[in-house]
Scaffold this motif. Structure first.
Motif, PDB file in Angstrom:
ATOM      1  N   TYR A 102       0.724  -1.615   0.243  1.00 19.72           N
ATOM      2  CA  TYR A 102      -0.180   0.207  -0.214  1.00 19.72           C
ATOM      3  C   TYR A 102       1.192   0.782  -0.002  1.00 19.72           C
ATOM      4  CZ  TYR A 102      -3.250  -3.359   2.904  1.00 19.72           C
ATOM      5  OH  TYR A 102      -4.057  -4.699   2.228  1.00 19.72           O
ATOM      6  N   LEU A 103       0.363   2.019  -0.744  1.00 23.46           N
ATOM      7  CA  LEU A 103       1.042   3.738  -0.449  1.00 23.46           C
ATOM      8  C   LEU A 103       0.464   4.765   0.194  1.00 23.46           C
ATOM      9  CD1 LEU A 103       1.922   4.473  -4.552  1.00 23.46           C
ATOM     10  CD2 LEU A 103       3.599   4.267  -2.611  1.00 23.46           C
ATOM     11  N   PRO A 104       0.893   5.092   1.628  1.00 21.55           N
ATOM     12  CA  PRO A 104      -0.220   6.010   1.977  1.00 21.55           C
ATOM     13  C   PRO A 104      -1.170   6.887   1.516  1.00 21.55           C
ATOM     14  CG  PRO A 104       1.805   5.557   3.034  1.00 21.55           C
ATOM     15  CD  PRO A 104       1.598   4.982   1.624  1.00 21.55           C
ATOM     16  N   ALA A 105      -0.309   7.677   0.879  1.00 19.77           N
ATOM     17  CA  ALA A 105      -1.028   8.526  -0.065  1.00 19.77           C
ATOM     18  C   ALA A 105      -2.658   8.278  -0.136  1.00 19.77           C
ATOM     19  CB  ALA A 105      -0.846   9.378  -1.241  1.00 19.77           C
ATOM     20  N   ASP A 106      -2.497   6.546  -1.422  1.00 22.17           N
ATOM     21  CA  ASP A 106      -3.545   6.062  -1.707  1.00 22.17           C
ATOM     22  C   ASP A 106      -4.332   4.992  -0.478  1.00 22.17           C
ATOM     23  OD1 ASP A 106      -2.676   6.592  -4.378  1.00 22.17           O
ATOM     24  OD2 ASP A 106      -1.590   4.467  -4.306  1.00 22.17           O
ATOM     25  N   ILE A 107      -4.062   4.905   0.830  1.00 17.39           N
ATOM     26  CA  ILE A 107      -4.854   4.612   1.121  1.00 17.39           C
ATOM     27  C   ILE A 107      -5.738   5.699   3.072  1.00 17.39           C
ATOM     28  CG2 ILE A 107      -5.410   3.002   3.901  1.00 17.39           C
ATOM     29  CD1 ILE A 107      -4.631   1.278   1.518  1.00 17.39           C
ATOM     30  N   THR A 108      -4.732   6.906   2.498  1.00 19.15           N
ATOM     31  CA  THR A 108      -5.315   7.651   3.324  1.00 19.15           C
ATOM     32  C   THR A 108      -6.918   8.174   2.484  1.00 19.15           C
ATOM     33  OG1 THR A 108      -3.693   8.803   4.221  1.00 19.15           O
ATOM     34  CG2 THR A 108      -5.096   9.978   4.290  1.00 19.15           C
ATOM     35  N   GLN A 109      -6.750   8.025   1.093  1.00 18.80           N
ATOM     36  CA  GLN A 109      -8.989   8.199   0.353  1.00 18.80           C
ATOM     37  C   GLN A 109      -9.422   7.833   0.909  1.00 18.80           C
ATOM     38  OE1 GLN A 109      -7.224   8.954  -3.705  1.00 18.80           O
ATOM     39  NE2 GLN A 109      -5.728  10.356  -3.579  1.00 18.80           N
ATOM     40  N   LYS A 110      -8.824   7.151   1.091  1.00 21.23           N
ATOM     41  CA  LYS A 110     -10.078   5.847   1.788  1.00 21.23           C
ATOM     42  C   LYS A 110     -10.461   5.837   3.519  1.00 21.23           C
ATOM     43  CE  LYS A 110     -10.339   3.438  -2.108  1.00 21.23           C
ATOM     44  NZ  LYS A 110     -11.068   3.654  -3.000  1.00 21.23           N
ATOM     45  N   PHE A 111      -9.832   6.955   4.161  1.00 17.94           N
ATOM     46  CA  PHE A 111     -10.566   6.376   5.919  1.00 17.94           C
ATOM     47  C   PHE A 111     -11.622   6.850   5.472  1.00 17.94           C
ATOM     48  CE2 PHE A 111      -5.636   7.151   7.079  1.00 17.94           C
ATOM     49  CZ  PHE A 111      -5.482   5.697   7.043  1.00 17.94           C
ATOM     50  N   SER A 112     -12.098   7.760   5.265  1.00 13.86           N
ATOM     51  CA  SER A 112     -13.335   8.505   5.280  1.00 13.86           C
ATOM     52  C   SER A 112     -14.508   7.383   4.966  1.00 13.86           C
ATOM     53  CB  SER A 112     -13.816   9.554   4.474  1.00 13.86           C
ATOM     54  OG  SER A 112     -13.427   9.447   2.655  1.00 13.86           O
ATOM     55  N   THR A 113     -14.698   6.973   3.849  1.00 12.82           N
ATOM     56  CA  THR A 113     -15.412   5.936   3.608  1.00 12.82           C
ATOM     57  C   THR A 113     -14.966   4.397   3.723  1.00 12.82           C
ATOM     58  OG1 THR A 113     -14.149   5.402   1.275  1.00 12.82           O
ATOM     59  CG2 THR A 113     -16.052   6.543   1.970  1.00 12.82           C
ATOM     60  N   MET A 114     -13.505   3.902   4.984  1.00 14.32           N
ATOM     61  CA  MET A 114     -13.414   3.231   5.530  1.00 14.32           C
ATOM     62  C   MET A 114     -12.737   3.219   7.161  1.00 14.32           C
ATOM     63  SD  MET A 114     -12.760   0.578   2.055  1.00 14.32           S
ATOM     64  CE  MET A 114     -12.592  -0.634   2.766  1.00 14.32           C
ATOM     65  N   PRO A 115     -13.751   3.705   7.635  1.00 19.87           N
ATOM     66  CA  PRO A 115     -13.214   4.395   9.178  1.00 19.87           C
ATOM     67  C   PRO A 115     -12.155   2.770   9.724  1.00 19.87           C
ATOM     68  CG  PRO A 115     -15.345   4.833   8.972  1.00 19.87           C
ATOM     69  CD  PRO A 115     -14.813   4.154   7.891  1.00 19.87           C
ATOM     70  N   GLU A 116     -12.778   1.870   9.444  1.00 20.66           N
ATOM     71  CA  GLU A 116     -11.953   1.271  10.141  1.00 20.66           C
ATOM     72  C   GLU A 116     -10.699   0.513   9.961  1.00 20.66           C
ATOM     73  OE1 GLU A 116     -14.245  -1.381   6.686  1.00 20.66           O
ATOM     74  OE2 GLU A 116     -14.618   0.549   7.910  1.00 20.66           O
ATOM     75  N   LEU A 117     -10.527   0.881   8.540  1.00 19.09           N
ATOM     76  CA  LEU A 117      -8.849   0.513   7.911  1.00 19.09           C
ATOM     77  C   LEU A 117      -7.915   1.779   8.898  1.00 19.09           C
ATOM     78  CD1 LEU A 117      -9.125   0.734   4.062  1.00 19.09           C
ATOM     79  CD2 LEU A 117      -8.917  -1.265   6.313  1.00 19.09           C
ATOM     80  N   ALA A 118      -8.467   2.712   9.153  1.00 21.39           N
ATOM     81  CA  ALA A 118      -7.866   3.914   9.779  1.00 21.39           C
ATOM     82  C   ALA A 118      -7.587   3.605  11.792  1.00 21.39           C
ATOM     83  CB  ALA A 118      -8.053   5.115  10.123  1.00 21.39           C
ATOM     84  N   ALA A 119      -8.863   3.040  12.278  1.00 16.64           N
ATOM     85  CA  ALA A 119      -9.232   2.751  13.048  1.00 16.64           C
ATOM     86  C   ALA A 119      -7.510   1.165  13.934  1.00 16.64           C
ATOM     87  CB  ALA A 119     -10.443   2.656  13.648  1.00 16.64           C
ATOM     88  N   SER A 120      -7.814   0.733  12.949  1.00 19.34           N
ATOM     89  CA  SER A 120      -7.127  -0.530  13.312  1.00 19.34           C
ATOM     90  C   SER A 120      -5.211  -0.396  13.340  1.00 19.34           C
ATOM     91  CB  SER A 120      -7.119  -1.851  12.228  1.00 19.34           C
ATOM     92  OG  SER A 120      -6.863  -1.203  11.130  1.00 19.34           O
ATOM     93  N   LEU A 121      -4.871   0.855  12.456  1.00 25.49           N
ATOM     94  CA  LEU A 121      -3.807   0.757  12.492  1.00 25.49           C
ATOM     95  C   LEU A 121      -3.501   2.067  13.602  1.00 25.49           C
ATOM     96  CD1 LEU A 121      -3.311   2.641   8.481  1.00 25.49           C
ATOM     97  CD2 LEU A 121      -2.027   0.840  10.013  1.00 25.49           C
ATOM     98  N   ILE A 122      -4.303   3.066  14.048  1.00 26.93           N
ATOM     99  CA  ILE A 122      -3.771   3.670  15.700  1.00 26.93           C
ATOM    100  C   ILE A 122      -3.683   2.608  16.493  1.00 26.93           C
ATOM    101  CG2 ILE A 122      -5.281   5.204  16.757  1.00 26.93           C
ATOM    102  CD1 ILE A 122      -6.197   6.722  14.189  1.00 26.93           C
ATOM    103  N   GLN A 123      -4.717   1.764  16.548  1.00 27.50           N
ATOM    104  CA  GLN A 123      -4.565   0.740  17.525  1.00 27.50           C
ATOM    105  C   GLN A 123      -3.599   0.021  17.533  1.00 27.50           C
ATOM    106  OE1 GLN A 123      -8.834  -1.001  17.342  1.00 27.50           O
ATOM    107  NE2 GLN A 123      -8.412  -1.018  20.207  1.00 27.50           N
ATOM    108  N   LEU A 124      -2.567  -0.473  16.365  1.00 27.68           N
ATOM    109  CA  LEU A 124      -1.656  -1.672  15.996  1.00 27.68           C
ATOM    110  C   LEU A 124      -0.604  -0.362  15.782  1.00 27.68           C
ATOM    111  CD1 LEU A 124      -0.416  -3.794  15.075  1.00 27.68           C
ATOM    112  CD2 LEU A 124      -0.424  -3.677  12.650  1.00 27.68           C
TER     113      LEU A 124
END
Length: 236
Positions: A109-131
């Motif tokens: 994954y490229l961070p820039a690509d994933i950041t764009q998905k956080f608004s529609t897939m907040p569970e991705l951001a939540a898992s990274l923060i916890q990890l």
């Protein structure tokens, strides 16, 4: 979201990833899938590297170089592990060298690509923060004691992790009598535990004499999971 096992473990960020990576595993449309062979290097210590990864199969380890030039094993990653996210998002040099030790399939994954998905897939951001929070905690614990882990402790820990992946549970009673087959050579186990092949062979022979495992060509058969677990917790 699954609870992370709070018991101390030599390679606990793998456990953390297993508990938190479900949304990443299911998001097969994200990133690019890459296949790598044993010995391939994903990123080197001190270099900048744009990607972070989800390991779908195989094994990877990360090492740091000591002042005397020797490598120290910092972490082992198995299926379900997410790694490299911190320096990738911060655009910082890699603090470790990450190398494939068994043929691996990864999502990259490229961070820039994933950041764009956080608004529609907040569970991705939540898992990274916890990890990230859990990994920071584990670094402190490792510095306090894991670096001195004995060879037997490292080998037992690795065998239990692989067996747990095969059982897909934390060893319920119904699984205690099962034999677990670990398809790794002594050389690969040595690479994954930062030990010499001779030390690994000596350790496996000792465990074999105790009746908990059997060694075969390119395989280790775990006969007594309960005994292996007792060894693990005794040394934890």
């Amino acid at each position: 979201m699954k609870r992370i096992n709070s018991e101390s473990s030599a390679y606990a960020s793998w456990d953390a990833s297993l508990a938190l990576s479900t949304p990443w595993i299911e998001a097969t449309h994200l990133g690019n899938v890459v296949s790598l062979a044993a010995g391939d290097v994903l990123a080197r210590e001190g270099e900048r590297h744009s990607y972070f990864y989800l390991l779908r199969s195989g094994f990877v380890h990360s090492t740091i170089q000591r002042s005397n030039g020797a490598e120290f094993l910092l972490e082992i990653f198995g299926p379900g592990a997410i790694f490299g996210e911190g320096p990738a998002f911060a655009n910082r040099p890699r603090p470790t060298t990450t190398r494939v030790v068994a043929p691996a399939i990864l999502s990259r994954y490229l961070p820039a690509d994933i950041t764009q998905k956080f608004s529609t897939m907040p569970e991705l951001a939540a898992s990274l923060i916890q990890l990230l929070g859990f990994k920071n905690k584990m670094v402190v614990e490792k510095l306090a004691g894991v670096a001195s882990a004995a060879p037997k402790e490292r080998v037992v820990d690795l065998l239990l992790r692989i067996a747990r992946l095969q059982s897909n549970s934390d060893f319920p009673s119904a699984q205690e009598s099962r034999n677990f087959q670990v398809d790794l050579t002594h050389e690969k186990i040595a690479a994954m535990t930062a030990l010499s092949r001779v030390t690994v062979t000596r350790t496996l022979n000792l465990l074999s004499k105790e009746g908990v495992i059997e060694t075969r060509a390119k395989q280790v058969i775990i006969h007594d999971v309960s005994a292996l677990r007792r060894l693990h917790y005794k040394n934890s």
